[in-house]
Design a protein around this motif. Sequence first.
Motif, PDB file in Angstrom:
ATOM      1  N   GLU A 181       0.908  -1.415  -0.013  1.00 18.60           N
ATOM      2  CA  GLU A 181       0.081  -0.025   0.061  1.00 18.60           C
ATOM      3  C   GLU A 181       0.895   1.351  -0.132  1.00 18.60           C
ATOM      4  OE1 GLU A 181      -2.952   2.141   3.206  1.00 18.60           O
ATOM      5  OE2 GLU A 181      -3.387   0.007   2.723  1.00 18.60           O
ATOM      6  N   ALA A 182       1.942   1.169   0.602  1.00 15.70           N
ATOM      7  CA  ALA A 182       2.738   2.341   0.608  1.00 15.70           C
ATOM      8  C   ALA A 182       3.773   2.554  -0.495  1.00 15.70           C
ATOM      9  CB  ALA A 182       3.720   2.299   2.169  1.00 15.70           C
ATOM     10  N   GLY A 183       3.803   1.536  -1.082  1.00 19.81           N
ATOM     11  CA  GLY A 183       4.889   1.548  -2.155  1.00 19.81           C
ATOM     12  C   GLY A 183       6.141   1.029  -2.064  1.00 19.81           C
ATOM     13  N   VAL A 184       6.256   0.503  -1.197  1.00 17.48           N
ATOM     14  CA  VAL A 184       7.794  -0.023  -0.365  1.00 17.48           C
ATOM     15  C   VAL A 184       8.047  -1.257  -1.502  1.00 17.48           C
ATOM     16  CG1 VAL A 184       9.287  -0.904   1.120  1.00 17.48           C
ATOM     17  CG2 VAL A 184       7.543   0.820   1.814  1.00 17.48           C
ATOM     18  N   TYR A 185       7.200  -2.074  -1.637  1.00 22.92           N
ATOM     19  CA  TYR A 185       7.140  -2.820  -2.910  1.00 22.92           C
ATOM     20  C   TYR A 185       6.034  -2.851  -3.760  1.00 22.92           C
ATOM     21  CZ  TYR A 185      10.844  -5.240  -0.053  1.00 22.92           C
ATOM     22  OH  TYR A 185      11.866  -5.670   0.465  1.00 22.92           O
ATOM     23  N   GLN A 186       6.231  -3.115  -5.020  1.00 24.10           N
ATOM     24  CA  GLN A 186       5.096  -2.956  -6.003  1.00 24.10           C
ATOM     25  C   GLN A 186       4.099  -3.912  -6.051  1.00 24.10           C
ATOM     26  OE1 GLN A 186       8.364  -2.308  -8.880  1.00 24.10           O
ATOM     27  NE2 GLN A 186       6.972  -0.521  -9.712  1.00 24.10           N
ATOM     28  N   VAL A 187       4.481  -5.252  -5.532  1.00 19.99           N
ATOM     29  CA  VAL A 187       3.584  -6.393  -5.696  1.00 19.99           C
ATOM     30  C   VAL A 187       4.064  -7.448  -4.524  1.00 19.99           C
ATOM     31  CG1 VAL A 187       2.731  -8.513  -7.068  1.00 19.99           C
ATOM     32  CG2 VAL A 187       3.664  -6.427  -8.242  1.00 19.99           C
ATOM     33  N   GLY A 188       3.018  -8.077  -3.897  1.00 17.59           N
ATOM     34  CA  GLY A 188       3.196  -8.775  -2.735  1.00 17.59           C
ATOM     35  C   GLY A 188       2.187 -10.058  -2.559  1.00 17.59           C
ATOM     36  N   ALA A 189       2.454 -11.103  -1.913  1.00 13.91           N
ATOM     37  CA  ALA A 189       1.698 -12.289  -1.845  1.00 13.91           C
ATOM     38  C   ALA A 189       0.977 -12.094  -0.409  1.00 13.91           C
ATOM     39  CB  ALA A 189       2.550 -13.319  -1.911  1.00 13.91           C
ATOM     40  N   VAL A 190      -0.294 -12.372  -0.172  1.00 10.47           N
ATOM     41  CA  VAL A 190      -0.812 -12.279   0.943  1.00 10.47           C
ATOM     42  C   VAL A 190      -1.749 -13.707   1.316  1.00 10.47           C
ATOM     43  CG1 VAL A 190      -0.627  -9.926   1.267  1.00 10.47           C
ATOM     44  CG2 VAL A 190      -2.577 -10.742   0.374  1.00 10.47           C
ATOM     45  N   ASN A 191      -2.102 -13.844   2.796  1.00  4.44           N
ATOM     46  CA  ASN A 191      -3.305 -14.786   2.867  1.00  4.44           C
ATOM     47  C   ASN A 191      -4.361 -14.105   2.616  1.00  4.44           C
ATOM     48  OD1 ASN A 191      -5.090 -15.326   4.614  1.00  4.44           O
ATOM     49  ND2 ASN A 191      -3.492 -16.380   6.312  1.00  4.44           N
TER      50      ASN A 191
END
Length: 284
Positions: A181-191
């Motif tokens: 959400e903050a843009g620290v990473y562009q894509v992520g994997a979540v539960n």
Amino acid sequence: MKRLSALFGLCLSLLAPMASATTFTFTAIPDEDESALRSRFDKVAAYLETQLGVEVKYVPVKSYSAAVTAFRNNQVQLAWFGGLSGVQARRLVPGSEAIAQGYEDQFFKSFLIAHHSTGLAKGDGFPAIEGYTFTFGSKDSTSGRLMPQFYVEQHLGKKPEDLFKRVGFSGDHSRTIAQVEAGVYQVGAVNYKVWESAVAQGKVDTSKVAVIWESPEYPDYQWTARAGLDASFGAGFKDKLTKALLEMKDPDLLASFPRQSFVPASNQDYVPVETVAKAIGLLD
């Protein structure tokens, strides 16, 4: 008189280990922020005390691997594990058993989420995520690392380190959401459960981060009981514990997981998780 005092002191010292053995301890993988976990599992401890007739204590840990280590070392006799951490723990302590899982854990999913600046959106196929920065959750997370990595490699034919500009491990699902959400990473994997719960509680700005892909279903979280419970706590204790978990009906307790109910589980249910972990090199 001194002899009696010494004898009394000796008796107390001999009784102390016996007294501690009457405390039943459990832990859980730290997949969300600590305050949410403490609130949930202190209530579970109180419930189990009423059902089991022994003192029950929740023992928080700082990482998934610490949960497995506590289980291996008999610091805890029960754990709320993810699919992979449960497999790891049962391999280390032969005779341990998966005894209950959330109803939803039979059909669990991972989401890939992306920052709005990427322009990525949910479509019919696997998203074009190569070249972006990417974060998993914990290194030992089933929904935040194992299954997403498997599907990323299956669809894109490369290891994460060869696909992404930068790869991170946030530590838990709540942090993954916050970082994307903050843009620290562009894509992520979540539960998917943590995502849906956070959105329902208004903790996610969906104008900044959105789901772009959901995985096929797989088995995930479960309660795993350590081998030797009946020897430590009396005949029939494991069955009594299993019954207590399966009959956990309090809506408030269930909502804190969140699960609609708990259903029976077995080690066999998690063979697919073990197979995937071996396929991508997380287990030998």
